[in-house]
Design a protein around this motif. Structure first.
Motif, mmCIF file in Angstrom:
data_model
loop_
_atom_site.group_PDB
_atom_site.id
_atom_site.type_symbol
_atom_site.label_atom_id
_atom_site.label_comp_id
_atom_site.label_asym_id
_atom_site.label_seq_id
_atom_site.Cartn_x
_atom_site.Cartn_y
_atom_site.Cartn_z
ATOM 1 N N ILE A 223 0.866 -1.184 0.000
ATOM 2 C CA ILE A 223 0.000 0.000 0.000
ATOM 3 C C ILE A 223 0.901 1.232 0.000
ATOM 4 O O ILE A 223 1.782 1.359 0.857
ATOM 5 N N PHE A 224 0.693 2.126 -0.956
ATOM 6 C CA PHE A 224 1.424 3.391 -0.993
ATOM 7 C C PHE A 224 0.421 4.508 -0.798
ATOM 8 O O PHE A 224 -0.436 4.748 -1.638
ATOM 9 N N TYR A 225 0.525 5.184 0.327
ATOM 10 C CA TYR A 225 -0.349 6.310 0.645
ATOM 11 C C TYR A 225 0.437 7.576 0.312
ATOM 12 O O TYR A 225 1.311 7.990 1.059
ATOM 13 N N ASP A 226 0.117 8.179 -0.835
ATOM 14 C CA ASP A 226 0.951 9.243 -1.387
ATOM 15 C C ASP A 226 0.310 10.610 -1.194
ATOM 16 O O ASP A 226 -0.779 10.883 -1.698
ATOM 17 N N ASN A 227 1.027 11.477 -0.480
ATOM 18 C CA ASN A 227 0.596 12.849 -0.284
ATOM 19 C C ASN A 227 1.447 13.848 -1.056
ATOM 20 O O ASN A 227 1.214 15.052 -0.959
ATOM 21 N N THR A 228 2.461 13.378 -1.811
ATOM 22 C CA THR A 228 3.415 14.293 -2.419
ATOM 23 C C THR A 228 3.530 14.189 -3.924
ATOM 24 O O THR A 228 3.743 15.190 -4.601
ATOM 25 N N GLY A 229 3.443 12.977 -4.490
ATOM 26 C CA GLY A 229 3.776 12.803 -5.891
ATOM 27 C C GLY A 229 5.269 13.015 -6.106
ATOM 28 O O GLY A 229 6.087 12.841 -5.202
ATOM 29 N N GLY A 230 5.654 13.393 -7.323
ATOM 30 C CA GLY A 230 7.044 13.722 -7.615
ATOM 31 C C GLY A 230 7.986 12.542 -7.527
ATOM 32 O O GLY A 230 7.612 11.390 -7.777
ATOM 33 N N ALA A 231 9.231 12.837 -7.151
ATOM 34 C CA ALA A 231 10.283 11.819 -7.128
ATOM 35 C C ALA A 231 9.979 10.705 -6.132
ATOM 36 O O ALA A 231 10.316 9.536 -6.381
#
Length: 339
Positions: A223-231
């Motif tokens: 599970i990847f909980y992403d709040n940033t995006g980008g690199a």
């Protein structure tokens, strides 16, 4: 009949920013408090929320359909007390959480209210963070889109932030191994000692963020909980396990969306690993707010969920707090207190 209230101070959006709003894009003004008409409430703000989404509400990048009009009080969530009500179901003395803006007072319809504050045994400021959209986002997105199973690896960007600090703890409670990505040694320490993370990576100190995330997630990422995006997002998606779930809750690392930023293509990874990649916007889930807040409040009372707040006094300081939020200066939920 003249209103008995003092002038209503407001933080006005006076110029349109490109990217992150800065203090020079705002002015402090005042206006008379308007008494409520039929169906309206007049409430006094006690505490104001400072949120990453305010960048989109202030600028004209086109990724938000309803930017704040120039010359208006900055859109913001706040919590406070109803001082006069002409709306059925709401009474003077009730505490409410909703769209009340960066100002001392707000006269509005009840459509601006997200929920009545029922947790009178907990600090009122909790309604802006752990019991507000931050905690609600963490709980609802993690459980509905992440579908966690015991033993899985969960990676969270902005792990010590106002959402990520709760996701780590919820992952831990679900029997998962939580790994965080955050922006300072102090936040790494908070993530691993307070927020449920088994390990955390300081992306600012990293010479190779992809390698550091891979080392922290030797079994891959479920599970990847992403709040940033980008690199950070690029690196994490390459490490997803088959059947992994990506929860897109924010894109804080992207300073501008015009022109669109370029980066690696992820379509092949989504296909071959059978990934689900879902966006989550908390305001699609208004009906779930009361029950979810009640569940989070029970976890707090049981000592199973902790939260931190970064409180700054004074309405006039709200723009500087917002700019500092994007520099990663806050530790805990960013709040401006008026009382």
């Amino acid at each position: 009949m003249p209103t008995p209230f003092p002038p209503n101070r407001q933080v006005i959006l006076s110029s349109r920013p490109k990217g992150v709003p800065q203090p020079e894009h705002f002015t402090l003004s005042s206006a008379a408090v308007r008494p409520p008409a039929a169906g309206e409430i007049l409430m006094r703000n006690h505490h104001l929320s400072v949120d990453p989404a305010q960048r989109g509400w202030a600028n004209d990048e086109g990724n938000y359909s309803d930017p704040v009009p120039l010359g208006s009080a900055m859109r913001a969530l706040a919590v406070g007390e109803i001082v006069e009500s002409r709306a059925p179901g709401y009474a003077a003395g009730d505490f409410v959480y909703g769209w009340f803006g960066w100002q001392d007072y707000c006269t509005t319809t009840t459509a601006a209210v997200l929920r009545l504050v029922a947790e009178t045994d907990l600090p009122l400021t909790a309604s802006l963070g752990v019991l507000g959209i931050n905690g609600l986002t963490a709980h609802l997105a993690f459980h509905s889109l992440g579908r966690p199973r015991a033993g899985e690896t969960v990676l969270v960007s902005t792990a010590a932030g106002s959402v990520g600090s709760f996701v780590g703890q919820l992952a831990n409670l679900a029997g998962c191994r939580a790994v965080g990505v955050t922006g300072s040694a102090e936040k790494v320490a908070a993530a691993t000692t307070r927020y449920g993370y088994a390990q955390a990576v300081d992306y600012r100190a990293s010479a190779d963020i992809a390698a550091d995330i891979a080392a922290a997630c030797p079994a891959g990422i479920d599970i990847f909980y992403d709040n940033t995006g980008g690199a950070i997002g690029d690196a994490a998606r390459a490490l997803m396990n088959t059947g992994g779930r990506i929860i897109q809750c924010g894109t804080a690392s992207i300073p501008h969306w015009t022109p669109p930023p370029q980066g690696p293509r992820s379509e092949r990874q989504v296909l071959t690993k059978r990934l689900s990649w879902s966006g989550f916007v908390i305001f699609d889930h208004l009906a779930a707010f009361p029950a979810t807040a009640a569940s989070l409040a029970d976890l707090i009372r049981a000592g199973r969920l902790t939260y931190d707040e970064d409180i700054t006094a004074g309405l006039e300081n709200a723009p500087a707090v917002l700019a500092g939020l994007y520099r990663g200066e806050n530790l805990g939920k960013a709040i401006v207190s008026l009382v």
